[in-house]
Design a protein around this motif. Structure first.
Motif, short mmCIF file in Angstrom:
data_model
loop_
_atom_site.label_atom_id
_atom_site.label_comp_id
_atom_site.label_asym_id
_atom_site.label_seq_id
_atom_site.Cartn_x
_atom_site.Cartn_y
_atom_site.Cartn_z
N ARG A 180 -11.77 -4.97 -4.35
CA ARG A 180 -11.15 -3.68 -4.14
C ARG A 180 -11.07 -3.42 -2.65
O ARG A 180 -12.08 -3.46 -1.95
CB ARG A 180 -11.97 -2.57 -4.80
CG ARG A 180 -11.87 -2.54 -6.31
CD ARG A 180 -12.54 -1.31 -6.85
NE ARG A 180 -12.33 -1.15 -8.28
CZ ARG A 180 -12.76 -0.12 -9.00
NH1 ARG A 180 -13.44 0.85 -8.38
NH2 ARG A 180 -12.53 -0.04 -10.29
N SER A 181 -9.88 -3.18 -2.15
CA SER A 181 -9.70 -2.98 -0.71
C SER A 181 -8.40 -2.25 -0.46
O SER A 181 -7.38 -2.50 -1.14
CB SER A 181 -9.69 -4.33 0.01
OG SER A 181 -9.40 -4.16 1.38
N ALA A 182 -8.42 -1.37 0.54
CA ALA A 182 -7.19 -0.69 0.95
C ALA A 182 -6.30 -1.62 1.78
O ALA A 182 -5.09 -1.38 1.91
CB ALA A 182 -7.52 0.56 1.75
N ARG A 183 -6.89 -2.67 2.35
CA ARG A 183 -6.10 -3.63 3.12
C ARG A 183 -5.29 -4.50 2.18
O ARG A 183 -5.78 -4.95 1.14
CB ARG A 183 -7.01 -4.51 3.98
CG ARG A 183 -7.86 -3.75 4.97
CD ARG A 183 -8.75 -4.70 5.75
NE ARG A 183 -8.00 -5.43 6.75
CZ ARG A 183 -8.33 -6.64 7.20
NH1 ARG A 183 -9.39 -7.26 6.70
NH2 ARG A 183 -7.62 -7.23 8.12
N ARG A 184 -4.04 -4.76 2.55
CA ARG A 184 -3.16 -5.58 1.73
C ARG A 184 -2.84 -6.87 2.46
O ARG A 184 -2.85 -6.93 3.69
CB ARG A 184 -1.87 -4.83 1.40
CG ARG A 184 -2.05 -3.46 0.79
CD ARG A 184 -2.61 -3.53 -0.61
NE ARG A 184 -1.67 -4.09 -1.57
CZ ARG A 184 -1.93 -4.26 -2.86
NH1 ARG A 184 -3.13 -3.93 -3.34
NH2 ARG A 184 -1.03 -4.75 -3.69
N ALA A 185 -2.53 -7.89 1.69
CA ALA A 185 -2.06 -9.15 2.24
C ALA A 185 -0.81 -9.55 1.48
O ALA A 185 -0.78 -9.48 0.24
CB ALA A 185 -3.12 -10.24 2.11
N ALA A 186 0.23 -9.94 2.21
CA ALA A 186 1.50 -10.31 1.56
C ALA A 186 2.14 -11.49 2.29
O ALA A 186 2.11 -11.56 3.52
CB ALA A 186 2.45 -9.11 1.54
N VAL A 201 6.08 -21.09 4.39
CA VAL A 201 5.48 -19.78 4.13
C VAL A 201 5.96 -18.79 5.20
O VAL A 201 5.94 -19.09 6.39
CB VAL A 201 3.94 -19.86 4.16
CG1 VAL A 201 3.33 -18.49 3.90
CG2 VAL A 201 3.44 -20.88 3.15
N LYS A 202 6.34 -17.60 4.75
CA LYS A 202 6.66 -16.50 5.66
C LYS A 202 5.58 -15.44 5.52
O LYS A 202 5.37 -14.89 4.44
CB LYS A 202 8.02 -15.89 5.35
CG LYS A 202 8.37 -14.72 6.27
CD LYS A 202 9.72 -14.11 5.93
CE LYS A 202 10.03 -12.93 6.85
NZ LYS A 202 11.34 -12.30 6.54
N LEU A 203 4.90 -15.14 6.60
CA LEU A 203 3.85 -14.13 6.59
C LEU A 203 4.43 -12.73 6.75
O LEU A 203 5.25 -12.49 7.65
CB LEU A 203 2.85 -14.39 7.72
CG LEU A 203 1.71 -15.36 7.45
CD1 LEU A 203 0.81 -15.45 8.67
CD2 LEU A 203 0.88 -14.94 6.25
N GLU A 204 3.99 -11.83 5.91
CA GLU A 204 4.34 -10.42 6.07
C GLU A 204 3.18 -9.64 6.69
O GLU A 204 3.39 -8.59 7.29
CB GLU A 204 4.72 -9.83 4.71
CG GLU A 204 5.94 -10.48 4.09
CD GLU A 204 6.27 -9.92 2.72
OE1 GLU A 204 5.98 -8.72 2.48
OE2 GLU A 204 6.82 -10.67 1.89
N THR A 205 1.97 -10.11 6.49
CA THR A 205 0.78 -9.55 7.14
C THR A 205 0.03 -10.70 7.78
O THR A 205 0.28 -11.86 7.48
CB THR A 205 -0.13 -8.83 6.11
OG1 THR A 205 -0.47 -9.75 5.07
CG2 THR A 205 0.57 -7.63 5.51
N GLY A 206 -0.91 -10.38 8.67
CA GLY A 206 -1.62 -11.44 9.40
C GLY A 206 -3.12 -11.37 9.21
O GLY A 206 -3.84 -11.09 10.16
#
Length: 301
Positions: free
Chosen positions: A203-209, A226-231
């Motif tokens: 459970r986390s408010a941080r997202r990874a995409a 791969v294309k990063l949307e977050t780092g």
């Protein structure tokens, strides 16, 4: 030592000196502004000031910047090659080899920051003659890495990342057969069972995409872009592994098969390469390193 003069606009009356400088001078952090004021490098009417001084509007501020502090003189002009992909007054972009940490980690092994500072001066970031680090690559990930020459360049690069104006593309060799293309998104945080690892199963408010698509079908493996949307730290390795497509030779996130596969010894580290990096006005590509090419050749069979 450089001198900069700023006129305080009337609408800034009542603002604190340190906060005003941090807001008006590109790349000048609040901590750095306070340090310069306390060291006597900021004057109004020729007089030293306190960081908390209230401005009344209309006065002239003189900001002098001392020469950046040199890094420890000990080391690291010599070390692994760092091919330069782009170099201008703002940014240096290098092709980082696998096996090097981006920032100093102690011991006798050089970091990318130390090697670049020694070979490609000048730099002036946060008062030090070292490049500014705005994004990172894992120690065993190769490819495009951008470093800032100045506080203003570091701030501009950080803003470009925040505004999604940076495009990062990676090539990864993963085990098994993936979908032709896929987007992965979820919460992201440190694994509560192992502090070395990260996971999307928290459970986390941080997202990874991220999203990926197939570049080549191989024998028992797939080459994906791969294309990063977050780092996030370790993000590509984590999300691909948890989607059932672990990166070849990934000792931390992959099952035993990723390390015992015949191509794993050819690459000798997780098979992930930062292939392309596009910043505002700059786009570069880092050729595939030899170890990645050896693994790719074996998988083509």
């Amino acid at each position: 030592m450089s001198l900069q003069k700023l006129i305080v606009p009337r609408e800034a009356a009542g603002a604190r000196l340190d906060k005003f400088l941090s807001a008006q001078v590109p790349g000048l952090s609040l901590e750095r502004a306070r340090g310069l004021i306390e060291q006597g490098h900021v004057r109004i009417r020729g007089k030293k000031c306190q960081p908390t001084r209230k401005l009344w509007g209309g006065e002239e501020i003189e900001l002098s910047r001392p020469e950046p502090r040199a890094p420890p003189a000990r080391r690291f002009v010599e070390g692994p090659a760092l091919p330069v992909l782009h170099d201008d007054a703002s940014w240096v972009i290098v092709n980082k080899p696998a096996g090097l940490s981006v920032e100093p980690a102690g011991g006798n092994v050089p970091s990318v920051v130390e090697l670049v500072a020694a070979r490609l001066p000048p730099f002036d970031v946060e008062g030090q003659a070292l490049p500014g680090v705005v994004h990172r690559l894992d120690r065993d990930t190769s490819g495009c890495l951008a470093l800032a020459r100045t506080d203003a360049a570091a701030a501009a690069l950080e803003r470009a990342f925040q505004e999604k104006r940076v495009d990062k593309r990676y090539w990864a060799l993963v085990l098994g057969e993936t979908p032709e293309r896929e987007r992965l998104e979820g919460p992201y945080g440190r694994d509560p069972r192992d502090p070395r690892r990260f996971t999307t199963k928290v459970r986390s408010a941080r997202r990874a995409a991220l999203s990926y698509e197939v570049r080549e079908r191989l024998r028992g493996a797939t080459l994906v872009e791969v294309k990063l949307e977050t780092g996030r730290t370790h993000q590509i390795r984590v999300q691909l592994a948890e989607a059932g497509h672990p990166v070849l030779a990934d000792a931390l996130y992959g099952p035993d098969e990723t390390r015992t596969h015949p191509a794993a010894s050819a690459v000798g580290r997780h098979a992930l390469h930062a292939l392309r990096l596009s910043l505002p006005g700059v786009s570069v590509e880092a050729p595939l390193p030899e170890d990645f090419q050896r693994a790719l050749a074996l998988l083509r069979g």
